[in-house]
Every structure is written in C-alpha cells, then in structure tokens.
Design a protein around this motif. Structure first.
Motif, PDB file in Angstrom:
ATOM      1  N   MET A  57       0.831  -1.210   0.000  1.00 15.94           N
ATOM      2  CA  MET A  57       0.000   0.000   0.000  1.00 15.94           C
ATOM      3  C   MET A  57       0.864   1.258   0.000  1.00 15.94           C
ATOM      4  O   MET A  57       0.593   2.228  -0.720  1.00 15.94           O
ATOM      5  N   LEU A  58       1.920   1.248   0.817  1.00 12.65           N
ATOM      6  CA  LEU A  58       2.813   2.407   0.900  1.00 12.65           C
ATOM      7  C   LEU A  58       3.615   2.591  -0.382  1.00 12.65           C
ATOM      8  O   LEU A  58       3.737   3.706  -0.900  1.00 12.65           O
ATOM      9  N   LEU A  59       4.156   1.472  -0.925  1.00 12.61           N
ATOM     10  CA  LEU A  59       4.988   1.553  -2.129  1.00 12.61           C
ATOM     11  C   LEU A  59       4.197   1.958  -3.368  1.00 12.61           C
ATOM     12  O   LEU A  59       4.735   2.593  -4.283  1.00 12.61           O
ATOM     13  N   SER A  60       2.914   1.603  -3.417  1.00 13.38           N
ATOM     14  CA  SER A  60       2.069   1.928  -4.584  1.00 13.38           C
ATOM     15  C   SER A  60       1.539   3.355  -4.549  1.00 13.38           C
ATOM     16  O   SER A  60       0.835   3.774  -5.466  1.00 13.38           O
ATOM     17  N   ASN A  61       1.863   4.094  -3.472  1.00 16.51           N
ATOM     18  CA  ASN A  61       1.391   5.484  -3.281  1.00 16.51           C
ATOM     19  C   ASN A  61      -0.125   5.588  -3.089  1.00 16.51           C
ATOM     20  O   ASN A  61      -0.693   6.676  -3.196  1.00 16.51           O
ATOM     21  N   LYS A  90       1.732  10.016  -1.593  1.00 18.87           N
ATOM     22  CA  LYS A  90       3.058   9.990  -2.203  1.00 18.87           C
ATOM     23  C   LYS A  90       4.150   9.863  -1.139  1.00 18.87           C
ATOM     24  O   LYS A  90       4.017  10.372  -0.037  1.00 18.87           O
ATOM     25  N   ILE A  91       5.247   9.178  -1.534  1.00 18.15           N
ATOM     26  CA  ILE A  91       6.383   9.013  -0.615  1.00 18.15           C
ATOM     27  C   ILE A  91       7.645   9.556  -1.276  1.00 18.15           C
ATOM     28  O   ILE A  91       7.777   9.542  -2.506  1.00 18.15           O
ATOM     29  N   SER A  92       8.580  10.004  -0.450  1.00 18.54           N
ATOM     30  CA  SER A  92       9.847  10.536  -0.959  1.00 18.54           C
ATOM     31  C   SER A  92      10.784   9.385  -1.322  1.00 18.54           C
ATOM     32  O   SER A  92      10.533   8.223  -0.961  1.00 18.54           O
ATOM     33  N   ALA A  93      11.870   9.697  -2.019  1.00 17.05           N
ATOM     34  CA  ALA A  93      12.860   8.679  -2.413  1.00 17.05           C
ATOM     35  C   ALA A  93      13.457   8.010  -1.174  1.00 17.05           C
ATOM     36  O   ALA A  93      13.679   6.797  -1.150  1.00 17.05           O
ATOM     37  N   LYS A  94      13.722   8.796  -0.128  1.00 16.21           N
ATOM     38  CA  LYS A  94      14.296   8.258   1.102  1.00 16.21           C
ATOM     39  C   LYS A  94      13.306   7.346   1.821  1.00 16.21           C
ATOM     40  O   LYS A  94      13.674   6.279   2.325  1.00 16.21           O
ATOM     41  N   GLN A  95      12.043   7.759   1.834  1.00 19.80           N
ATOM     42  CA  GLN A  95      11.003   6.915   2.448  1.00 19.80           C
ATOM     43  C   GLN A  95      10.878   5.589   1.694  1.00 19.80           C
ATOM     44  O   GLN A  95      10.752   4.524   2.304  1.00 19.80           O
ATOM     45  N   LYS A  96      10.938   5.695   0.365  1.00 19.98           N
ATOM     46  CA  LYS A  96      10.836   4.489  -0.468  1.00 19.98           C
ATOM     47  C   LYS A  96      11.988   3.519  -0.162  1.00 19.98           C
ATOM     48  O   LYS A  96      11.805   2.297  -0.122  1.00 19.98           O
ATOM     49  N   GLU A  97      13.189   4.074   0.067  1.00 19.17           N
ATOM     50  CA  GLU A  97      14.361   3.262   0.394  1.00 19.17           C
ATOM     51  C   GLU A  97      14.140   2.473   1.681  1.00 19.17           C
ATOM     52  O   GLU A  97      14.418   1.269   1.750  1.00 19.17           O
ATOM     53  N   TYR A  98      13.607   3.138   2.714  1.00 23.92           N
ATOM     54  CA  TYR A  98      13.332   2.465   3.991  1.00 23.92           C
ATOM     55  C   TYR A  98      12.239   1.409   3.841  1.00 23.92           C
ATOM     56  O   TYR A  98      12.335   0.319   4.406  1.00 23.92           O
ATOM     57  N   ILE A  99      11.210   1.740   3.056  1.00 25.45           N
ATOM     58  CA  ILE A  99      10.091   0.792   2.868  1.00 25.45           C
ATOM     59  C   ILE A  99      10.569  -0.434   2.093  1.00 25.45           C
ATOM     60  O   ILE A  99      10.223  -1.577   2.426  1.00 25.45           O
ATOM     61  N   ASN A 100      11.393  -0.217   1.061  1.00 24.66           N
ATOM     62  CA  ASN A 100      11.944  -1.345   0.293  1.00 24.66           C
ATOM     63  C   ASN A 100      12.809  -2.244   1.166  1.00 24.66           C
ATOM     64  O   ASN A 100      12.793  -3.464   1.038  1.00 24.66           O
ATOM     65  N   GLN A 101      13.564  -1.642   2.072  1.00 24.33           N
ATOM     66  CA  GLN A 101      14.409  -2.398   2.993  1.00 24.33           C
ATOM     67  C   GLN A 101      13.542  -3.291   3.891  1.00 24.33           C
ATOM     68  O   GLN A 101      13.844  -4.470   4.106  1.00 24.33           O
ATOM     69  N   ALA A 102      12.468  -2.715   4.405  1.00 27.21           N
ATOM     70  CA  ALA A 102      11.529  -3.484   5.242  1.00 27.21           C
ATOM     71  C   ALA A 102      10.882  -4.607   4.437  1.00 27.21           C
ATOM     72  O   ALA A 102      10.717  -5.731   4.925  1.00 27.21           O
TER      73      ALA A 102
END
Length: 626
Positions: free
Chosen positions: A46-50, A54-66
């Motif tokens: 849900m978070l990654l699909s916006n 919308k999420i920032s590039a840094k937020q996306k990095e943390y979410i991808n890591q999780a």
C-alpha cells in the motif's frame, strides 16, 4: 499379558497425543507467523504503490528495505513449516502429466533478473529425447527453485550456471553446474542434512537457513528419484537429480513414525564425532560398529573385531549380563586407567523382537559447565547463534527502518501512512516474540536448550528487568512496584532466569487493566517451608525441597483478569491460551509459560501460581541458593 496390553494402549495414546501436539504446532505456527507476515506485506505494498499518499525517495528506500527483509522472513518461515509437515506426514504428492521443459523455462525466466544482478549467465540445454512424464509439478518447482537459487547465490561475479536435462533409460536426469565457492571436502557428508551451512557459505554472509537441500532431497526421493552432487572448494559444484518416467508410489507418501531413517553419511558422521563410547551389536551378539572412544577404552580396533562375538572381545561380565535382558537395565560404572565410564545398554527392537543392542559409555569426568567444551559443542552453539541471527536480523532491520519512517526524518507522513506504518510496526514486534518462542521450543524439544549455571545475585537481574518495563507500565497507567532486597546468591544461568522473570512481569502488565498494580518481590524460603506451601496448592506440585541452604522465591502479583478454574489446570501446556486472554485480544503464542516452566525445572526449581478470576494472579518460581 494384561500389563503388556495396557502398556501398549498407553503407548498408542501417548503417540496420538504427540501427533496432535505436532499438528497443533503446524497449525498455530502457520497461522501465527504467516498472518502477520501477509499483513505486513500488504501494508508495505500500500505504501509503495502510493495508494496511501506519495512518498519521498528516502522513504521508499526504507520501505523497500523493510519489504526485502519481510520477504526473506516469509521464505524462512515457509521452509521451517515445510520441514515440520514433511517430518510429521511425509511428502504430499499429487501426480500429473507434465512438460519438464515448460516448467524449467518458467523457473529460468523468474531467475533471469536475479542472475543479472549477480552478473551471472544462465545456459539451458534440454535434450530432444525428454518426453512429457508423470510427476508432481509443484514439488518439482520447489526443487528447481532451491537448486537454481543456490547455484546463483554461491557463484562468483561474471560466472556461468549451466542447466541440462536429458533422458537416461527410464529416468529424467537434471544437472546444474556452477563455478561458485564449492563445498569443503570435510563437510560434504552433511550437505543434505537439516540446517547445514558450509563454513565458507557462512563466511560469505549469504543468507539462508540450510533447509533447501534437505527439503529438495526428501521431495526427489518421495517421487522415486535420487539426488547427489560433486563439488570442489573454490571450484564450484554440480548437483544432479533423477526422476522416474513412471513413479512407483501412491498419491501420498507417509513416513512411518516408529522408524528412524538415518542417512548413511549422517550415521558415519555420528560414529566419528560423538564424544561418548558407542558399540552396536546385532541379535547374534556380534559387533557391527564401534567408534574411536570405545576402541581406545577397550584397546581394540574396529577392523579387527567386526563380526566377532562381543563376549570374546569385551571381557566384562556386567556388559554381557546386561545384554541378556529385553529392556533397558540400570546404568553401571566400569573403570580403567583412572577413567570412569557410565555404561547404558538398551535393546533395538522391531515388533517386540530384539534386532540387537546399543552400548553407550559416558565419560563421567565430563562437566556440563566446563570451559573446555568440545569442538562439536562449540559448532552447535554457533549454529544456534546463526539461526537466531537469521530470523531476528531481518526483523531488527525492519524495526529500525520503521522507526526511521515514524520519526519523519525521511519525510512527513499523512494520517493513513502513519496508521499503516504503526500496523507494520506492531506486526513486526509480534513476529519478534513468535520467533523467540518458536526457537526456544525447538531447542527444548531437541534437548539443545542449554543452562550454564553460575553463582549470581538474582535481585540484580530482576532490577534490570523492572527498569526495562517502567516505560511500558507507565504508558498503560499500571503501577509497577519493586524494592530490591538483600539476599544471598543463587546458582543460575543469568540469561535464562532473566527470560523467566521477564516473561512473568510482561504477562502481569499485559493482562492488568489501566490503573492496575503489579508488584514484584523476592523472598527466602527453606525447603521445609516450601514443602508446607506445597500442601495448599491446587493445580501445581512442587518437587524441589532438598537444597540445605534453601531457595529464593520470585513472585509477581497483578490485579489483572485472573485465570478461570478450568484454565488453571492447563496453564503450563504447549500453545495454551485462556479464553479470557483470547477475548481481550492480547497477542501471544501460548508458549511463554511452557518455556518458562522448562527453564525453571532445568535449574532444579519449581514454578506455581495462585489466581482468582477477575481479581488477579500471583506467579512464583524458586531457585536454589548457592
């Protein structure tokens, strides 16, 4: 005869009970672990699909890591559950006509991005003579996935993985060759054993639980095939498996419980590395195997005594006499050159007919808590540490990523995003508790749960734990009371008894409502006083009173929901959770108290409780004073 029938009935009943416990384990572990993992993945999607904003590039990095770490955990859990089911019910087979080329190409397509990321080329050769044949498509995909994953994972940069399939007589042969790190020669006999990971694989810090090859070999053999490999360290490996064109098996293969299947290589490893003396004798009392410890004690060589009558080789009347019995006799001691060995002899039976005997010589000079632990014990401890790391590490990294997102340093969050991240965080915390409990259960069942007792001040251990609960108690508006007393040292494993106290205090706070009170205390009791206390207990039986210096008794009293009279009888059972707890929607595995009781018993202490429904409970446990 009547006694034997009753004994058989009791054994059947006990076997059925064990089967049910294992089935419960599979059901509960599957639900408890997979449900939060699925929920976490959905929230992360849900978070990654916006869709939540919308999420920032840094937020996306943390979410991808999780997401990556949650995905890895899902694979680990799937492997553990597959092994549990496999060992309980065998490999479930569903036979259909398949096109092996289509299945293989489908798997290859999936692995191409992974191979490219590792700068690895995949070459596939399928012989023209490979026909469609009958097998289980889903199980074969599991095997292919495992072998390809390993081949790419352990390959070096700019390397090549070659996959070939051909028909040989009435079988299909699959071969996968890599130019990776290979398997050290002295560890090759362990490749297909459960949880095995080669030393060089662990040094490369490649993730894994050492289950894929164990599962794959079991699947191939259940389908009537064979699996083997060739390997040179630093020069790569070739894994092979064959499948029959017409498998001779039923739709479902069930492994019979009473038979213990041990691979020849595993057995050989056991003979060479077990630190006790071991002799195996057949029903004619002829020696079949003898390990190096027994060879040394009796001044004999295995090659000289194989097939010879044990009474001609081992001139000890106690051992010969013990082998005339049909049941396990009492252990006895034999001595030689200032060495004392405790001897245990028991018959190997098949349908009440003796097939032979096992003689074990236990060195009495061994000390459970000595510093000079053998290399094998060290390796086992290393394995436990690696397993804990493999399961807890992704959860820890996910927790860190979520905390970074919650701090909003990587970007502001809207209400929906904050709620999703909070849901993920709670699910991750639940998984951390589940993983800890399931690992402890596994170690207890396998007899690998170690207690290293040393003199320590238990009140200091409890003080540290209470400090850790101050904030959670305050957040819930629960008064936490503790006044450290001056008391003598106990003989205990600080980490293990801390685990017990932590679990009991955690439960007390968890099940106490807002504005309630939790009181922690430790008092000194003599064995005689505990004996008197035991007479008044309804659902517990204390067994440890003999320590002359007495015992320290820890207690935690709460004003919580209490325990119903019916539930009090089953409180320390595996997976037990009371109806009141389930109604309160408080999360847990139902393993905490079972593990807690096991730890206390290993310390030669007791655990018990008093409880009044809707008024609260008091939990106690005792530890012997040093």
């Amino acid at each position: 005869m009547t006694n034997r029938k009753n004994q058989n009935k009791h054994q059947d009943k006990e076997s059925a009970r064990q089967d049910k416990l294992k089935a419960d384990f599979i059901t509960i572990a599957s639900h408890q672990l997979r449900t939060p993992i699925s929920a976490i993945r959905w929230s992360l999607d849900m978070l990654l699909s916006n869709r939540a904003g919308k999420i920032s590039a840094k937020q996306k990095e943390y979410i991808n890591q999780a997401y990556y770490n949650t995905d890895f955990l899902a694979r680990v859990v799937s492997g553990l559950l597959t092994v549990t089911r496999m060992e309980d019910k065998g490999v479930s087979i569903d036979l259909t006509k398949v096109d092996f080329g289509t299945i293989l190409n489908e798997i290859i397509d999936k692995f191409i991005p992974y191979a490219k990321a590792n700068n690895c080329t995949l070459n596939v050769h399928i012989a023209k003579n490979v026909p469609n044949f009958t097998t289980d498509a889903i199980q074969i995909k599991t095997v292919l996935n495992a072998l390809l994953d390993n081949a790419i994972r352990y390959s070096r940069r700019a390397s090549r993985v070659v996959i070939s399939v051909k028909k040989i007589k009435e079988n299909i042969e699959f071969r996968i060759e890599d130019s990776g790190i290979g398997v050290p020669k002295d560890q090759q006999q362990l490749v297909f054993t459960k949880f095995f990971r080669a030393n060089n694989a662990m040094r490369s810090q490649t993730e894994g639980m050492g289950l894929q090859l164990y599962i794959s070999k079991n699947i191939v053999e259940a389908l009537g095939g064979k699996m083997w490999f060739e390997s040179e360290e630093n020069d790569g490996s070739i894994f092979f498996f064959t499948l029959p064109l017409l498998p001779k098996l039923k739709v479902k293969k069930v492994v019979e419980k009473p038979k213990i299947k041990i691979d020849e290589d595993e057995l050989e490893y056991l003979y060479r590395h077990i630190t006790d003396g071991l002799i195996i004798v057949d029903n004619k009392q002829q020696i079949q195997r003898i390990n190096h410890v027994a060879e040394s004690f009796f001044d004999i060589s295995e090659k000289d005594v194989l097939g010879k009558d044990v009474s001609d080789i081992i001139l000890n009347s106690k051992i010969i006499k013990a082998m005339s019995k049909e049941s396990i006799g009492k252990p006895f001691t034999i001595s030689k050159k200032h060495q004392n060995y405790r001897v245990i002899i028991f018959p190997i039976k098949s349908q009440n007919i003796i097939d032979g005997w096992i003689i074990i010589l236990y060195d009495q000079s061994k000390n459970t808590f000595s510093e000079g632990a053998s290399e094998e014990i060290k390796k086992e401890r290393e394995f436990v540490a690696i397993t804990v790391h493999e399961l807890k590490s992704p959860l820890g990294i996910t927790k860190w990523s979520l905390e970074m997102l919650q701090s909003e340093n990587a970007g502001k969050l809207n209400k929906d995003q904050r709620e999703l991240i909070s849901q993920i965080y709670r699910g991750n915390e639940r998984l951390l508790v589940l993983v800890r409990d399931l690992l402890n259960l596994s170690k207890l069942q396998e007899g690998k749960f170690e207690v290293e007792a040393q003199p320590c001040y238990f009140q200091e251990v409890v003080s540290d734990i209470v400090k850790g609960f101050k904030s959670s108690a305050k957040k819930k508006k629960v008064i936490l009371v503790w006044s450290p007393p001056k008391l003598p040292k106990v003989l205990a494993d600080k980490n293990r008894v801390a685990q017990v106290a932590q679990n009991l205090i955690s439960n007390a706070i968890k099940y106490t409502k807002t504005n309630g009170k939790v009181t922690v205390d430790i008092k000194k009791f003599s064995g005689k006083e505990l004996k008197e206390m035991n007479k008044k207990l309804k659902y517990a039986k204390l067994t440890n009173f003999s320590n002359k210096k007495g015992y320290l008794v820890f207690s935690v009293k709460d004003t919580g929901i209490g325990i119903s009279l019916d539930d009090q009888k089953r409180l320390f059972g595996k997976f037990f959770r009371s109806k009141d707890v389930l109604k309160s929607k408080t999360e847990g595995t139902g393993l905490g108290l079972y593990i807690t009781k096991s730890i206390v018993m290993l310390h030669k202490g007791d655990i018990w409780f008093e409880s009044t429904p809707k008024e609260g409970s008091i939990f106690y446990f005792s530890l012997p004073i040093n």
